[in-house]
Scaffold this motif. Structure first.
Motif, short mmCIF file in Angstrom:
data_model
loop_
_atom_site.label_atom_id
_atom_site.label_comp_id
_atom_site.label_asym_id
_atom_site.label_seq_id
_atom_site.Cartn_x
_atom_site.Cartn_y
_atom_site.Cartn_z
N PRO A 75 44.53 37.86 29.21
CA PRO A 75 43.49 37.42 28.28
C PRO A 75 43.67 35.95 27.85
O PRO A 75 42.70 35.20 27.77
CB PRO A 75 43.65 38.37 27.09
N ALA A 76 44.91 35.54 27.59
CA ALA A 76 45.17 34.16 27.18
C ALA A 76 44.80 33.18 28.28
O ALA A 76 44.22 32.11 28.02
CB ALA A 76 46.63 33.99 26.79
N GLU A 77 45.11 33.53 29.52
CA GLU A 77 44.77 32.65 30.65
C GLU A 77 43.27 32.56 30.82
O GLU A 77 42.72 31.49 31.11
CB GLU A 77 45.44 33.15 31.93
N ARG A 78 42.58 33.69 30.64
CA ARG A 78 41.12 33.67 30.79
C ARG A 78 40.46 32.85 29.69
O ARG A 78 39.44 32.20 29.94
CB ARG A 78 40.56 35.10 30.80
N SER A 79 41.02 32.87 28.50
CA SER A 79 40.42 32.09 27.41
C SER A 79 40.68 30.60 27.57
O SER A 79 39.97 29.78 26.98
CB SER A 79 40.93 32.58 26.05
N ALA A 80 41.68 30.24 28.37
CA ALA A 80 42.02 28.83 28.57
C ALA A 80 41.20 28.17 29.67
O ALA A 80 41.21 26.95 29.80
CB ALA A 80 43.50 28.69 28.89
N VAL A 81 40.53 28.97 30.49
CA VAL A 81 39.70 28.42 31.56
C VAL A 81 38.32 29.03 31.48
O VAL A 81 38.11 30.06 30.86
CB VAL A 81 40.30 28.67 32.97
N ASP A 82 37.40 28.40 32.10
CA ASP A 82 36.02 28.85 32.11
C ASP A 82 35.63 29.20 33.54
O ASP A 82 35.85 28.41 34.45
CB ASP A 82 35.11 27.74 31.57
N TYR A 83 35.09 30.39 33.71
CA TYR A 83 34.61 30.80 35.02
C TYR A 83 33.09 30.76 35.01
O TYR A 83 32.46 31.21 34.07
CB TYR A 83 35.06 32.22 35.36
N SER A 84 32.50 30.25 36.06
CA SER A 84 31.06 30.29 36.17
C SER A 84 30.65 31.73 36.50
O SER A 84 31.49 32.57 36.79
CB SER A 84 30.58 29.33 37.26
N ALA A 85 29.39 32.01 36.45
CA ALA A 85 28.90 33.36 36.70
C ALA A 85 29.24 33.87 38.10
O ALA A 85 29.29 35.07 38.32
CB ALA A 85 27.39 33.42 36.48
N ASP A 86 29.49 32.95 39.04
CA ASP A 86 29.84 33.39 40.39
C ASP A 86 31.34 33.52 40.58
O ASP A 86 31.82 33.74 41.68
CB ASP A 86 29.24 32.45 41.44
N GLY A 87 32.11 33.38 39.49
CA GLY A 87 33.55 33.56 39.56
C GLY A 87 34.32 32.30 39.89
O GLY A 87 35.54 32.31 39.93
N ALA A 88 33.61 31.20 40.11
CA ALA A 88 34.30 29.95 40.43
C ALA A 88 34.95 29.39 39.17
O ALA A 88 34.40 29.47 38.08
CB ALA A 88 33.31 28.93 40.99
N LEU A 89 36.11 28.84 39.32
CA LEU A 89 36.82 28.23 38.21
C LEU A 89 36.17 26.92 37.82
O LEU A 89 35.94 26.06 38.66
CB LEU A 89 38.28 27.99 38.63
N ASN A 90 35.84 26.79 36.55
CA ASN A 90 35.26 25.57 36.04
C ASN A 90 36.33 24.84 35.26
O ASN A 90 36.70 25.24 34.16
CB ASN A 90 34.06 25.91 35.13
N LEU A 91 36.86 23.78 35.81
CA LEU A 91 37.96 23.06 35.18
C LEU A 91 37.49 22.16 34.05
O LEU A 91 38.30 21.50 33.42
CB LEU A 91 38.72 22.25 36.23
N GLY A 92 36.22 22.16 33.75
CA GLY A 92 35.71 21.34 32.65
C GLY A 92 36.16 21.84 31.30
O GLY A 92 36.17 21.11 30.33
#
Length: 95
Positions: A75-92
């Protein structure tokens, strides 16, 4: 949502479905921090070689689970990154 509650066909064949407690943690017991870390490490290893990992990333991005190991992340890792709806990692959005 726990892995046991999955009803989506996209995770058919996912390795986590064979041992949901590994990814969710014990339902009726207190887990010591060292036990949790060890369990999460093993769960992440299962995810890393899972044939459904790519689909799981998309599913995880869509449902945004607040607990458990999903797509090899805590959960902590997921809250630190943003995934787009297609599952791609959004580093923004990296905390």
């Amino acid at each position: 949502m726990s892995l046991a509650d999955l009803i989506d066909d996209c995770l058919t064949g996912a390795d986590c479905l064979f041992d949901p407690e590994l990814h969710d943690g014990p339902a009726d017991a207190v887990e010591m921090p060292t036990e949790r870390e060890a369990r999460e490490l093993v769960a992440k290893e299962v995810c890393a070689s899972c044939p459904a990992l790519d689909d799981c990333k998309v599913y995880t991005a869509r449902i945004a689970p607040k607990s458990g190991i999903w797509a090899g992340t805590t959960p902590a890792e997921r809250s630190a990154v943003d995934y787009s709806a297609d599952g791609a990692l959004n580093l923004g959005k990296v905390a």
